[in-house]
Scaffold this active site. Sequence first.
Site, PDB file in Angstrom:
ATOM      1  N   CYS A 223      -9.293 -36.181 -49.830  1.00 30.58           N
ATOM      2  CA  CYS A 223      -9.507 -36.279 -48.377  1.00 30.58           C
ATOM      3  C   CYS A 223      -9.466 -34.883 -47.757  1.00 30.58           C
ATOM      4  O   CYS A 223      -8.524 -34.131 -47.947  1.00 30.58           O
ATOM      5  CB  CYS A 223      -8.439 -37.168 -47.750  1.00 30.58           C
ATOM      6  SG  CYS A 223      -8.490 -37.166 -45.953  1.00 30.58           S
TER       7      CYS A 223
ATOM      8  N   LEU B 253      27.551 -22.052 -25.155  1.00 30.14           N
ATOM      9  CA  LEU B 253      28.347 -22.984 -24.343  1.00 30.14           C
ATOM     10  C   LEU B 253      28.351 -24.371 -24.962  1.00 30.14           C
ATOM     11  O   LEU B 253      27.350 -24.800 -25.538  1.00 30.14           O
ATOM     12  CB  LEU B 253      27.722 -23.109 -22.949  1.00 30.14           C
ATOM     13  CG  LEU B 253      27.841 -21.910 -22.019  1.00 30.14           C
ATOM     14  CD1 LEU B 253      26.939 -22.097 -20.817  1.00 30.14           C
ATOM     15  CD2 LEU B 253      29.282 -21.727 -21.560  1.00 30.14           C
TER      16      LEU B 253
ATOM     17  N   CYS C 296     -10.003 -44.151 -43.213  1.00 28.94           N
ATOM     18  CA  CYS C 296      -9.525 -42.843 -42.761  1.00 28.94           C
ATOM     19  C   CYS C 296     -10.580 -42.208 -41.842  1.00 28.94           C
ATOM     20  O   CYS C 296     -11.756 -42.149 -42.218  1.00 28.94           O
ATOM     21  CB  CYS C 296      -9.276 -41.949 -43.975  1.00 28.94           C
ATOM     22  SG  CYS C 296      -9.032 -40.215 -43.551  1.00 28.94           S
TER      23      CYS C 296
ATOM     24  N   LYS D 298      22.270 -23.349 -14.740  1.00 29.94           N
ATOM     25  CA  LYS D 298      22.046 -22.872 -16.101  1.00 29.94           C
ATOM     26  C   LYS D 298      20.572 -22.474 -16.197  1.00 29.94           C
ATOM     27  O   LYS D 298      19.678 -23.328 -16.164  1.00 29.94           O
ATOM     28  CB  LYS D 298      22.380 -23.974 -17.109  1.00 29.94           C
ATOM     29  CG  LYS D 298      22.312 -23.502 -18.530  1.00 29.94           C
ATOM     30  CD  LYS D 298      22.883 -24.550 -19.465  1.00 29.94           C
ATOM     31  CE  LYS D 298      22.958 -24.069 -20.890  1.00 29.94           C
ATOM     32  NZ  LYS D 298      21.695 -23.663 -21.462  1.00 29.94           N
TER      33      LYS D 298
ATOM     34  N   ALA E 182       0.832  -1.206   0.000  1.00 31.09           N
ATOM     35  CA  ALA E 182       0.000   0.000   0.000  1.00 31.09           C
ATOM     36  C   ALA E 182       0.868   1.258   0.000  1.00 31.09           C
ATOM     37  O   ALA E 182       0.626   2.202  -0.767  1.00 31.09           O
ATOM     38  CB  ALA E 182      -0.905  -0.017   1.221  1.00 31.09           C
TER      39      ALA E 182
END
Length: 668
Positions: free
Chosen positions: A429, A79, A405, A113, A30
């Site tokens: 398709c 690195l 399918c 790291k 506050a």
Amino acid sequence: MNPAYNDLVAKINQWDHEYYVLDNPSVSDAEYDQTFRKLLEMEAANPELVTAESPSQRVGAKPIDEFRKIEHTVKMLSLANAFSLEETYDFFEKAAKELDISPSALDIFSEPKLDGLAISIHYDKGLFSYAATRGDGQVGEDVTHTIKTIKSVPIKLSTANPPETLEVRGEAFMPKAAFEKLNRLALQNNSKIFVNPRNAAAGAIRQMNPKIAAGRDLQFIPYGLGEYEGGHRFTRHSEILDYLHKIGFRKNPHCYAFSGSFDKFEKNYYVMEGAREKLPMQIDGIVYKIDSLNLQSSLGFIARSPKWAIARKFPAQNDVTQLLAVDFQVGRTGVLTPVARLEPVFVGGVTVSNATLHNMDEIERLGLCIGDSVEIQRAGDVIPKVVKVVTKGAHRKPIVMPGRCPVCHAAVERTEGQAAFRCTGGLLCAAQSAERIRHYASRKFMNINNLGAKLIEVLHNNGTLKTIADIYTLKISDIASLEGQGEKSAQNVLDSIEASKKTKLGTFLGSLGINEVGEESAKYIARYFKNLEAIASATFEELMQIPDIGPVTANNVVNFFKDSKNRAIIEKIMKAGVNWEDEDTEPVGKQMLAGQTWVLTGTLQHMSRDEAKACLESLGAKVAGSVSKKTTCVVAGRDAGSKLDKAQSLGVKVMDEAAFLAEFDLDF
Ligand code: IVH
């Protein structure tokens, strides 16, 4: 100068430091908010008072339009990685040998790291000046506007004698709590969920609007220096980190010094691996550095990483959960991929509920059934994968490839010699067609300028575009009637369809989206067969005659043209006026590199990669993306990395850019 204003600025900066750097606030929220409001009111009434040091300036910048490029005067390195204790030892033993000292004479310093983004921050005479991403190590992007919003980055260094120039390098990251909060909100708002804290941090840093970044609670922890002038001299890396902490930055927690022996390495590594879960930020390994700056500079660098530091990465993160079901997804080329639906589990900072199973061979290899307890693995950004069955489920159900399918209900078939099962719906398709149409119209292929992915999706969803042939029967009214479109934009689409009709055989072949037949292989096939009829009736054996075409590609081409539905679509397209000239019967240019495979790596100074590629291709060479024993030659530009290393280890011929230019008498 206004002492009351300056006092307010100093007070809030001090409180920010206590809260965001020292984790030790001295005032209530506050009181802080009230004081900040007072500062803002004072600044609004007296804009001439506002200084660069004011905490209000953290979000004061206007949104940017683009990221400016920033050149790093001191290159930003990466690195080398080690994945075992032995590799870490070997690295330092090699360093000790090069320095001609005993390994036990090396003082090693270890730091977690941090899994975020490498950032460079410049201070001029103690004042924040600008910040950049690492980029390619040489040139990064200006992210001053977002980095300045990070409260643990001081705007003014807390020292009476700041260095002339100070470039602090470190990791900007999103603490786990901030990441979880962000994703909770994203879920509520139906907006983008981030996969991990690193992606979320990258998203925040690359925001154009600093106000958005400011709300993302990023943090910054330094790990070293870049440019540095006019400050006192250091002899050890650890002194630099202490100094940076003293002048206002956070310190990486859990740093350790190992002097005299490597023995404590392993214990420390496992302690850290165990502690990792409880740390407030994501870490993905431990970085070991030689602490002496003298020894560091004697060792120097190799390629893009120092010879005095190495990252030992933590192994991928695993956990056990239950396989609830397996769904089959149909991709652009019709391949059905099994996807594991899992009991959600929190692994490595994210909740995982799906994992790829690759193909049916993999399911068989794992001996996997629905209902089993499985071990899943997450490594970095990689899609989670099921690594093994831990316990067989009591009511386990076998995983069966559907015969039809799931999207178009055409038969599913397995091509001999391949792991993949495919939907035979071909160009018809729906799961494949939107993606295939996008592929067909894309810039690399038919290059239909005004027919973009969004418009394709709308026209596909409303049933107007079912196959690529429907592009040629599009009417003005099909487009003009859509939201956000009009007669003019519709006419533009039709004009670009018309303009795209003149093409090349190789481009057209590539645009059909035959699996494994990309831009390059399509060109080779077109050059070899010269016309479409010859390609469509080519046998497997004939296709295999082309040096760069393997059995999988050959098979796919044969199967594609065997399908009468595909032939019918091609016929319609040609009837609509799509045309090309047959390929020259004479090979282009001297073709002195025919049958050879070249690889380009690193940054070329005198030409772009595309120019070098075009030059090699005009001489008949294939330009590949990776190095193998079959590679003829690797052209290594500046900062060439792993491809160069691989070429050297395989004994593949390597030339630098100058040699390349000389070899082909290129005058750039
Ligand atoms: S030192 C010349 N220390 O890891 C050495 N890097 O994989 C420069 N990283 O690009 C890096 N924590 O972004 C160093 N404690 C740490 C690090 C750290 C995270 C990142 C850094 C670097 C990347 C290399």
